[in-house]
Scaffold this motif. Structure first.
Motif, PDB file in Angstrom:
ATOM      1  N   CYS A   5       0.866  -1.184   0.000  1.00 56.55           N
ATOM      2  CA  CYS A   5       0.000   0.000   0.000  1.00 56.55           C
ATOM      3  C   CYS A   5       0.893   1.221   0.000  1.00 56.55           C
ATOM      4  N   ARG A   6       0.568   2.127  -0.920  1.00 57.87           N
ATOM      5  CA  ARG A   6       1.393   3.341  -1.029  1.00 57.87           C
ATOM      6  C   ARG A   6       0.511   4.578  -0.917  1.00 57.87           C
ATOM      7  N   GLY A   7       0.763   5.344   0.098  1.00 55.68           N
ATOM      8  CA  GLY A   7       0.031   6.597   0.309  1.00 55.68           C
ATOM      9  C   GLY A   7      -1.474   6.430   0.277  1.00 55.68           C
ATOM     10  N   LEU A   8      -1.945   5.378   0.923  1.00 49.53           N
ATOM     11  CA  LEU A   8      -3.365   5.048   0.848  1.00 49.53           C
ATOM     12  C   LEU A   8      -4.187   5.897   1.818  1.00 49.53           C
ATOM     13  N   ASN A   9      -5.244   6.487   1.293  1.00 54.57           N
ATOM     14  CA  ASN A   9      -6.137   7.319   2.111  1.00 54.57           C
ATOM     15  C   ASN A   9      -7.585   6.918   1.902  1.00 54.57           C
ATOM     16  N   LYS A  10      -8.352   7.046   2.987  1.00 51.48           N
ATOM     17  CA  LYS A  10      -9.798   6.909   2.863  1.00 51.48           C
ATOM     18  C   LYS A  10     -10.439   7.967   3.741  1.00 51.48           C
ATOM     19  N   THR A  11     -11.179   8.841   3.102  1.00 51.73           N
ATOM     20  CA  THR A  11     -11.841   9.906   3.843  1.00 51.73           C
ATOM     21  C   THR A  11     -13.345   9.746   3.699  1.00 51.73           C
ATOM     22  N   PHE A  12     -14.028   9.652   4.834  1.00 54.88           N
ATOM     23  CA  PHE A  12     -15.486   9.693   4.804  1.00 54.88           C
ATOM     24  C   PHE A  12     -15.879  11.157   4.958  1.00 54.88           C
ATOM     25  N   ILE A  13     -17.144  11.445   4.798  1.00 55.26           N
ATOM     26  CA  ILE A  13     -17.573  12.850   4.789  1.00 55.26           C
ATOM     27  C   ILE A  13     -17.012  13.639   5.968  1.00 55.26           C
ATOM     28  N   SER A  14     -17.130  13.027   7.144  1.00 53.31           N
ATOM     29  CA  SER A  14     -16.727  13.803   8.318  1.00 53.31           C
ATOM     30  C   SER A  14     -15.384  13.374   8.907  1.00 53.31           C
ATOM     31  N   LYS A  15     -14.809  12.312   8.366  1.00 52.51           N
ATOM     32  CA  LYS A  15     -13.661  11.750   9.071  1.00 52.51           C
ATOM     33  C   LYS A  15     -12.621  11.137   8.135  1.00 52.51           C
ATOM     34  N   LYS A  16     -11.359  11.370   8.468  1.00 55.91           N
ATOM     35  CA  LYS A  16     -10.288  10.668   7.770  1.00 55.91           C
ATOM     36  C   LYS A  16     -10.089   9.330   8.468  1.00 55.91           C
ATOM     37  N   ALA A  17     -10.443   8.253   7.794  1.00 57.67           N
ATOM     38  CA  ALA A  17     -10.392   6.937   8.437  1.00 57.67           C
ATOM     39  C   ALA A  17      -9.017   6.308   8.290  1.00 57.67           C
ATOM     40  N   GLY A  50     -11.744  -4.926  -1.411  1.00 55.49           N
ATOM     41  CA  GLY A  50     -12.549  -4.401  -2.508  1.00 55.49           C
ATOM     42  C   GLY A  50     -13.969  -4.043  -2.114  1.00 55.49           C
ATOM     43  N   LEU A  51     -14.211  -3.842  -0.852  1.00 54.29           N
ATOM     44  CA  LEU A  51     -15.563  -3.516  -0.399  1.00 54.29           C
ATOM     45  C   LEU A  51     -15.798  -2.012  -0.290  1.00 54.29           C
ATOM     46  N   THR A  52     -14.703  -1.282  -0.262  1.00 58.92           N
ATOM     47  CA  THR A  52     -14.829   0.171  -0.277  1.00 58.92           C
ATOM     48  C   THR A  52     -13.631   0.739  -1.046  1.00 58.92           C
ATOM     49  N   LYS A  53     -13.853   1.844  -1.724  1.00 52.57           N
ATOM     50  CA  LYS A  53     -12.791   2.390  -2.582  1.00 52.57           C
ATOM     51  C   LYS A  53     -11.905   3.374  -1.840  1.00 52.57           C
ATOM     52  N   PRO A  54     -10.613   3.315  -2.103  1.00 52.31           N
ATOM     53  CA  PRO A  54      -9.724   4.318  -1.501  1.00 52.31           C
ATOM     54  C   PRO A  54     -10.056   5.706  -2.054  1.00 52.31           C
ATOM     55  N   THR A  55      -9.832   6.726  -1.239  1.00 49.31           N
ATOM     56  CA  THR A  55      -9.998   8.099  -1.701  1.00 49.31           C
ATOM     57  C   THR A  55      -8.798   8.470  -2.583  1.00 49.31           C
ATOM     58  N   SER A  56      -7.617   8.016  -2.142  1.00 52.95           N
ATOM     59  CA  SER A  56      -6.421   8.197  -2.972  1.00 52.95           C
ATOM     60  C   SER A  56      -5.364   7.172  -2.568  1.00 52.95           C
TER      61      SER A  56
END
Lengths: 228, 121
Positions: A5-17, A50-56
């Motif tokens: 994983c390289r620089g993986l981010n997942k942001t939900f509306i209110s929160k950086k998970a 693969g159940l949720t997409k990374p933001t970046s």
């Protein structure tokens, strides 16, 4: 390397998970993913499954950018129960067989027998420990190369935990990898190759436990208390 | 097995196997568990299990027959040597601990002579 994983981010509306996850998972190793609830462990697993997409950021699986076909060889076990009450042990197997090409019915039946269940039992009638073992068994019946087990040891009796650990150790091989998330750090201490410590969506440390013991005289608990 | 969480697991398992050899629970020439069986038995991973056999082989405690398995050394002298080594290690730790408390060798010897073993119930 099986997963990177390289620089993986997942942001939900209110929160950086998940924030800037960089990590490597190698074949033939068992990893402990450690951190409190809400630290990003489950979100990371769901992205890899693969159940949720990374933001970046990038997920590299076996040398290529992750794509939907890889779902067929990544086995994810969620914390939430995913069986319907009306199902029998046999129909849980069939349900999985329909979903996953790598599902091995023979292996499933063997594992079921090993943990003391039979095909005719109803999911509804199972104890918490039995349900936990069933979840592990049906996940391990897939011939995956990467197993992601989200809290497989939580909330169950000691004997069931030991059985689940044995099943994991039986299946672990040179050509597969396991990531196990847990709060029960002492339970996994003896058999985890590397620990990944996560806090507030960030990876604090990924380290080899035998090396920590040999070079620094540190237990997993020592490290946990030090950095978390 | 209860591990000391601050000491490498492979060393602790090797120590346990050596102890079994000394106690006669593992006999010369005996076939050892496969590394997978060893992993499950000791609740360790494959890499640690493989390392244990590698280290034990290097020390001459066991040998591998390709495709058949790992066997304990057939040399009885090896077992004697391990026993001596383990005893020496215990003694060394004991002596160091006693000297830390300020005991001299002579005092320690008389202490040992006077030592009453706790009765087994």
């Amino acid at each position: 390397m099986i997963l990177e994983c390289r620089g993986l981010n997942k942001t939900f509306i209110s929160k950086k998970a998940v924030i800037d996850f960089n990590l490597n998972i190698t074949e033939g190793k068992i990893y402990g993913l450690l951190g409190e609830n809400g630290s990003g462990k489950t979100t990371w697993m769901k992205m890899v499954a693969g159940l949720t997409k990374p933001t970046s950021g990038d997920i590299i699986f076996k040398g290529h950018i992750w794509n939907y076909q890889d779902k067929g060889t990544i086995a994810y076990m969620s914390t939430e129960p995913f069986f319907y009450d009306f199902m029998t042990i046999a129909s849980v197997g069939k349900y999985y067989q329909d979903f996953f090409d790598d599902f091995d019915m023979q292996k499933y039946l063997k594992l079921i027998d090993r943990i003391g269940l039979n095909e005719n039992m109803k999911v509804k009638a199972l104890s918490t420990g039995m349900t936990a073992k069933l979840k592990v068994a049906v996940t391990m019946a897939r011939k995956a190369t990467l197993y992601l087990l989200d809290e497989p040891l939580n909330g169950i009796d000691y004997k069931s935990r030991e059985e689940i650990i044995s099943i994991i150790l039986e299946e672990a091989a040179d050509n597969n990898s396991f990531v196990i998330s847990t709060h029960l750090i002492e339970e996994i201490e003896s058999f985890v190759d590397e620990a990944i410590f996560v806090k507030n969506g960030e990876i604090l440390l990924q380290t080899d436990l035998e090396k920590e013991r040999a070079e620094n005289g540190k237990s997993i608990k020592d490290i946990y208390l030090e950095i978390m | 097995m209860n591990y000391n969480a601050e000491i490498p697991i492979y060393l602790q398992v090797i120590q346990d196997i050596k102890k079994k050899m000394v106690q006669g629970r593992i006999i010369p020439g005996e076939k050892l568990p496969s590394s997978r069986e060893l992993a499950i038995l000791y609740k360790i991973n494959q890499n640690t299990a493989a390392r244990i056999y590698r280290e034990m082989e290097m020390a001459g405690y066991c040998f591998t027959r390709r495709g058949i398995g790992t066997f304990v050394s057939e040399e009885k002298e090896m077992f004697e040597k391990i026993k001596e080594e383990m005893a020496n290690e215990l003694l060394h730790n004991f002596m160091t601990g006693m000297k830390d408390l300020g005991y001299q060798k002579g005092d320690i010897i008389s202490q040992i002579a006077d030592y009453k073993e706790e009765k087994a119930k």
